[in-house]
Design a protein around this motif. Structure first.
Motif, PDB file in Angstrom:
ATOM      1  N   ALA A  33     -39.083 -36.160 -50.732  1.00 35.50           N
ATOM      2  CA  ALA A  33     -37.768 -35.509 -50.689  1.00 35.50           C
ATOM      3  C   ALA A  33     -37.855 -34.203 -49.911  1.00 35.50           C
ATOM      4  O   ALA A  33     -38.796 -33.423 -50.067  1.00 35.50           O
ATOM      5  N   LEU A  34     -36.882 -33.972 -49.041  1.00 32.81           N
ATOM      6  CA  LEU A  34     -36.859 -32.748 -48.232  1.00 32.81           C
ATOM      7  C   LEU A  34     -36.236 -31.607 -49.018  1.00 32.81           C
ATOM      8  O   LEU A  34     -35.377 -31.802 -49.883  1.00 32.81           O
ATOM      9  N   ALA A  35     -36.667 -30.418 -48.695  1.00 28.82           N
ATOM     10  CA  ALA A  35     -36.162 -29.238 -49.380  1.00 28.82           C
ATOM     11  C   ALA A  35     -34.696 -28.983 -48.995  1.00 28.82           C
ATOM     12  O   ALA A  35     -34.239 -29.422 -47.934  1.00 28.82           O
ATOM     13  N   PRO A  36     -33.945 -28.288 -49.847  1.00 30.86           N
ATOM     14  CA  PRO A  36     -32.574 -27.927 -49.486  1.00 30.86           C
ATOM     15  C   PRO A  36     -32.550 -27.161 -48.169  1.00 30.86           C
ATOM     16  O   PRO A  36     -33.509 -26.473 -47.809  1.00 30.86           O
ATOM     17  N   VAL A  37     -31.481 -27.309 -47.429  1.00 35.49           N
ATOM     18  CA  VAL A  37     -31.352 -26.638 -46.134  1.00 35.49           C
ATOM     19  C   VAL A  37     -30.000 -25.949 -46.076  1.00 35.49           C
ATOM     20  O   VAL A  37     -28.984 -26.482 -46.530  1.00 35.49           O
ATOM     21  N   GLN A  38     -30.003 -24.754 -45.511  1.00 37.09           N
ATOM     22  CA  GLN A  38     -28.764 -23.990 -45.400  1.00 37.09           C
ATOM     23  C   GLN A  38     -28.633 -23.437 -43.987  1.00 37.09           C
ATOM     24  O   GLN A  38     -29.619 -23.132 -43.326  1.00 37.09           O
ATOM     25  N   GLY A  39     -27.403 -23.334 -43.532  1.00 36.29           N
ATOM     26  CA  GLY A  39     -27.119 -22.603 -42.308  1.00 36.29           C
ATOM     27  C   GLY A  39     -27.581 -23.254 -41.016  1.00 36.29           C
ATOM     28  O   GLY A  39     -27.809 -22.569 -40.030  1.00 36.29           O
TER      29      GLY A  39
ATOM     30  N   ALA B 289     -26.727 -33.450 -49.394  1.00 39.67           N
ATOM     31  CA  ALA B 289     -27.956 -33.375 -48.598  1.00 39.67           C
ATOM     32  C   ALA B 289     -28.456 -31.946 -48.488  1.00 39.67           C
ATOM     33  O   ALA B 289     -29.661 -31.679 -48.595  1.00 39.67           O
ATOM     34  N   ARG B 290     -27.539 -30.999 -48.280  1.00 41.03           N
ATOM     35  CA  ARG B 290     -27.941 -29.594 -48.195  1.00 41.03           C
ATOM     36  C   ARG B 290     -28.528 -29.098 -49.509  1.00 41.03           C
ATOM     37  O   ARG B 290     -29.424 -28.256 -49.518  1.00 41.03           O
ATOM     38  N   ALA B 291     -28.027 -29.623 -50.622  1.00 45.08           N
ATOM     39  CA  ALA B 291     -28.495 -29.171 -51.930  1.00 45.08           C
ATOM     40  C   ALA B 291     -29.825 -29.798 -52.336  1.00 45.08           C
ATOM     41  O   ALA B 291     -30.367 -29.472 -53.387  1.00 45.08           O
ATOM     42  N   GLY B 292     -30.358 -30.709 -51.499  1.00 46.34           N
ATOM     43  CA  GLY B 292     -31.622 -31.354 -51.843  1.00 46.34           C
ATOM     44  C   GLY B 292     -31.470 -32.446 -52.874  1.00 46.34           C
ATOM     45  O   GLY B 292     -32.409 -32.720 -53.632  1.00 46.34           O
ATOM     46  N   SER B 293     -30.302 -33.094 -52.933  1.00 47.68           N
ATOM     47  CA  SER B 293     -30.043 -34.121 -53.941  1.00 47.68           C
ATOM     48  C   SER B 293     -30.556 -35.498 -53.544  1.00 47.68           C
ATOM     49  O   SER B 293     -30.455 -36.443 -54.335  1.00 47.68           O
ATOM     50  N   VAL B 294     -31.092 -35.615 -52.322  1.00 47.59           N
ATOM     51  CA  VAL B 294     -31.618 -36.905 -51.867  1.00 47.59           C
ATOM     52  C   VAL B 294     -33.100 -36.960 -52.198  1.00 47.59           C
ATOM     53  O   VAL B 294     -33.874 -36.078 -51.814  1.00 47.59           O
TER      54      VAL B 294
ATOM     55  N   LEU C 233     -27.642 -39.720 -47.554  1.00 51.24           N
ATOM     56  CA  LEU C 233     -28.859 -40.364 -47.073  1.00 51.24           C
ATOM     57  C   LEU C 233     -28.905 -40.358 -45.546  1.00 51.24           C
ATOM     58  O   LEU C 233     -29.948 -40.092 -44.944  1.00 51.24           O
ATOM     59  N   CYS C 234     -27.782 -40.630 -44.892  1.00 43.96           N
ATOM     60  CA  CYS C 234     -27.750 -40.627 -43.431  1.00 43.96           C
ATOM     61  C   CYS C 234     -28.028 -39.231 -42.870  1.00 43.96           C
ATOM     62  O   CYS C 234     -28.743 -39.081 -41.876  1.00 43.96           O
ATOM     63  N   TYR C 235     -27.445 -38.208 -43.504  1.00 41.93           N
ATOM     64  CA  TYR C 235     -27.691 -36.843 -43.032  1.00 41.93           C
ATOM     65  C   TYR C 235     -29.170 -36.478 -43.200  1.00 41.93           C
ATOM     66  O   TYR C 235     -29.769 -35.821 -42.343  1.00 41.93           O
ATOM     67  N   GLN C 236     -29.741 -36.906 -44.297  1.00 48.13           N
ATOM     68  CA  GLN C 236     -31.163 -36.599 -44.514  1.00 48.13           C
ATOM     69  C   GLN C 236     -32.035 -37.362 -43.524  1.00 48.13           C
ATOM     70  O   GLN C 236     -33.047 -36.840 -43.040  1.00 48.13           O
TER      71      GLN C 236
END
Length: 445
Positions: A32-38, A71-76, A174-177
């Motif tokens: 799982a990827l870490a949350p991402v912002q900005g 996806a930004r929140a790291g929910s994937v 999922l697609c964004y991730q």
């Protein structure tokens, strides 16, 4: 409470673990990827094309926005990529976890055959993939061969445990991730299209060898030689990347080899100094041996290369290894020194290389900050009442009536010097403590 959702392959549970996952080239699982912002989810043009296929297909823009937020929140969770399918567990804002799948049609055997044939013809495509790049001309050439690598409108088919009939927040997330994973490695897309990296490279190698053999056979049959301008560098490096590794390097000789003798029956050209050439040849061979040995030392690649020696410095390096007096005399003359000056320079070189030579021959004035640090170091080096009287001139501190001196180098170290017949000579290597340096100059160490 979460539900378990299974489709035709049934290989993911609600904790994001693959069940009975094949460890071969047919599946890759990404943590799982870490949350991402900005920042955008895709930085590469092929990652952006993937997202465009999603955004052009989805009917509900609100679901896309919700998917971006997840996806930004790291929910994937962990993402599994297999031929024709990408899978992950996605948690929504209410705490429920759903299995999300996105399906992409695999290339047929005929399409793979055309793609591989196209890639072998232009090895630069292989080089780009190995660099984790997917240049536009690769996709364009594939399309010209009738192979669509990147998805278009309607190509990304969603499946989700929330029973949505279109792209929902979970499949969108999922697609964004996955766009972030595609940025890092376009082989992820090729795996979804049906070929894993290792299998793909093996097939390319087989075809490359066959193509090269066929080319050799054609050349042998030509009556007239073919004029060849050379081989493109990208093709050379690409071919090397899919061939077996080179054998281990042979061991380094214990010493440099002998220099060929220039003492022959043929007279040398006028003005040629044969003895000097033989000396320079021997020193070049010894230096090459030293550099090779140093280059094969573990950790060499992490060390910064030293600055190139000036002619003035290189003359001292050569003199340090010159056993015969006439060589030293020639080097002294060529570097603008007298014999005693060259001897002092060699002594400095032996104690500290270029740094020692600089301290011997260059006098400099420390700035206010460096001078203050030097005074503090000198005052702290001896106990009260034990410090000898020192007079400071620029970067040189001389002990009265002892014929000794310490000099401050540009790196903050102290160098010991001793007076000999009116000339200051290096008395040892540098020290961080001025008292230790002065003790070396006196001869206590």
């Amino acid at each position: 409470m979460t539900d378990r959702h299974e489709y035709d392959d049934g290989r993911f549970d609600t904790e994001g673990n693959s069940e009975g996952a094949d460890a071969s080239d047919e599946e890759r699982v990404f943590a799982a990827l870490a949350p991402v912002q900005g920042r955008g989810f895709a930085q590469s043009w092929w990652g952006q094309t993937w997202l465009k296929a999603l955004e052009d297909t989805a009917l509900d823009l609100q679901q896309l926005k919700a998917g971006r937020r997840l996806a930004r929140a790291g929910s994937v969770g962990a993402v599994s990529v297999r031929p024709g399918r990408v899978t992950a567990l996605v948690g929504d804002r209410g705490g429920a976890v759903h299995r999300a799948d996105v399906l992409l049609q695999q290339l047929s055997e005929e399409e793979w055959d055309r793609f591989l044939g196209m890639a072998v013809e232009r090895a630069g495509h292989i080089a780009a993939l190995l660099d984790r790049e997917m240049p536009p001309h690769l996709v364009e050439d594939a399309a010209a061969a009738g192979v669509e690598l990147l998805p278009g409108i309607g190509d990304l088919e969603p499946r989700c445990g929330c029973d949505a009939w279109d792209h929902c927040a979970h499949t969108a997330a999922l697609c964004y991730q996955l766009a972030r994973l595609l940025d890092q490695d376009p082989f992820v897309l090729l795996l979804m299209r049906g070929r894993g990296e290792r299998v793909l490279l093996d097939e390319l190698q087989v075809r490359s060898v066959a193509s090269a053999s066929a080319g050799s056979a054609d050349e042998e049959g030509d009556e007239e030689p073919v004029d060849v301008d050379g081989v493109d560098a990208t093709e050379t490096f690409a071919a090397g990347s899919i061939l077996p590794p080179l054998p281990a390097a042979p061991p380094v000789p214990s010493e440099a080899g002998p220099v060929p003798s220039l003492d022959t029956e043929t007279e040398p050209p006028t003005g040629t100094d044969v003895a000097a050439l033989e000396f320079l040849g021997a020193r070049a061979a010894a230096e090459a041996h030293r550099m090779l040995t140093d280059a094969l030392t573990p950790g060499h690649e992490f060390r910064s290369p030293g600055e190139e020696l000036t002619i003035h410095q290189d003359a001292v390096r050569l003199a340090a290894d010159a056993p015969e007096a006439w060589i030293g005399a020639r080097l002294a003359e060529g570097s603008g020194r007298d014999g005693e000056g060259l001897a002092a320079a060699v002594l400095a070189w032996e104690h500290g290389g270029t740094a020692g030579l600089s301290v011997l021959e260059d006098e400099w004035t420390p700035d206010a900050e460096a001078a203050a640090r030097a005074r503090t170091a000198v005052e702290a080096a001896w106990d009260a009442g034990e410090r000898p009287p020192l007079s400071a001139t620029r970067n040189r501190w001389t002990a009265a009536d002892t014929g000794t001196q310490i000099r401050l180098g540009g790196d903050g170290r102290w160098w010991p010097f001793r007076e000999n017949r009116g000339r200051w000579l290096p008395a040892g290597p540098a020290a961080h403590d001025p008292a230790a340096a002065l003790s070396a100059a006196v001869g206590d160490e």
